[in-house]
Design an enzyme around this catalytic site. Sequence first.
Site, short mmCIF file in Angstrom:
data_model
loop_
_atom_site.label_atom_id
_atom_site.label_comp_id
_atom_site.label_asym_id
_atom_site.label_seq_id
_atom_site.Cartn_x
_atom_site.Cartn_y
_atom_site.Cartn_z
N ASP A 45 31.08 46.72 58.83
CA ASP A 45 32.33 46.54 58.09
C ASP A 45 33.48 47.26 58.79
O ASP A 45 33.39 48.46 59.05
CB ASP A 45 32.17 47.13 56.67
CG ASP A 45 32.05 46.03 55.64
OD1 ASP A 45 33.06 45.37 55.37
OD2 ASP A 45 30.93 45.84 55.13
N ASP B 242 28.88 49.68 64.14
CA ASP B 242 29.08 49.62 62.70
C ASP B 242 29.42 48.17 62.37
O ASP B 242 29.75 47.37 63.26
CB ASP B 242 30.25 50.57 62.35
CG ASP B 242 30.62 50.47 60.88
OD1 ASP B 242 29.72 50.47 60.04
OD2 ASP B 242 31.84 50.37 60.58
#
Length: 308
Positions: free
Chosen positions: A32, A30
């Site tokens: 953020d 991922d």
Amino acid sequence: MFKQTATNLTTLPRQSIDAWIDSFDTVLSDCDGVQWIGRELVAGSLEVTKRLQELGKKVFFVTNMPVKTRAELQAAGVDRGYEVEQEEILSASYVTAKYLHDLKFDKKVYLIGSRGISQEFDHFGISWIDSDCSEKVDVLDAVSNGIKLDSEVGAVVVSFDTNINYSKILLAANYIKDPECLFIGTSFDEAYPTNNGAIVPGTGPNISAIEVASGRKATIIGKPNPNMCKSLLAGGKINPERTLMIGDSVKYDILFGFNCGFQTLLVGTGVNKLEEVRKWQKSNIEDDKKLIPDTYLPALGDLLPFLQ
Ligand SMILES: [Mg+2]
């Protein structure tokens, strides 16, 4: 290796960590809350990611954030020092456009979103109408005379939009009154991670408003839907058992890893912390168990000493 035990890697002897590193050849990360938060890099994450690549691990970036196109995400990654190709980025906006393309969708999309998704629609030749161009709906007029709709619209797609308003919600809800009209959300993220505790609403609240008004539930394309990495799974490009999903959110990243049969690593630099996971470990609810990562690190950068 540590199936859903939330093993804190920092507490293990070097040998066990080496064996864990050897247990995967593909990494899905991922962005953020793992690699960066807003404009700031998370300390050590870039170095760990590069080192994993040097060790021969194939790294992909998987993000629900729909405001940038894949090309823009790649440029932003390179700018930050990452070695990343466009094909190594799976973004909710790109995957949503590809989803409609694969369905051979040939009508128009009523889009609540930003340029990051409309440009991906253009890339696949999908026509769309921009909710920002819609006239402001007169509520009393709507009550008396109904709503004027574009008969060519066959899907409502809801994404991140900082200009969401009453007229957009009203039009979207009226389009999807037709059960044939698709209702799609790029992801359901409630809010994005911040460094200061501020709540920055994500795409979820936009979708919720239309779900409540229409009584219909959106099909969510982004994480935790395995559809996000369908191209990798279907093409046999990755072996799920030897793939590690790294994320900061249990509901989106860890559940996504669970749904895809990947190993999972939660990092504590974003949405969820280990203490919360310990609560779910005591829960009797079956769905809570799916939120428990196999392994945990306070920050991805903590792995660096073990990769030297
Ligand atoms: Mg995140």
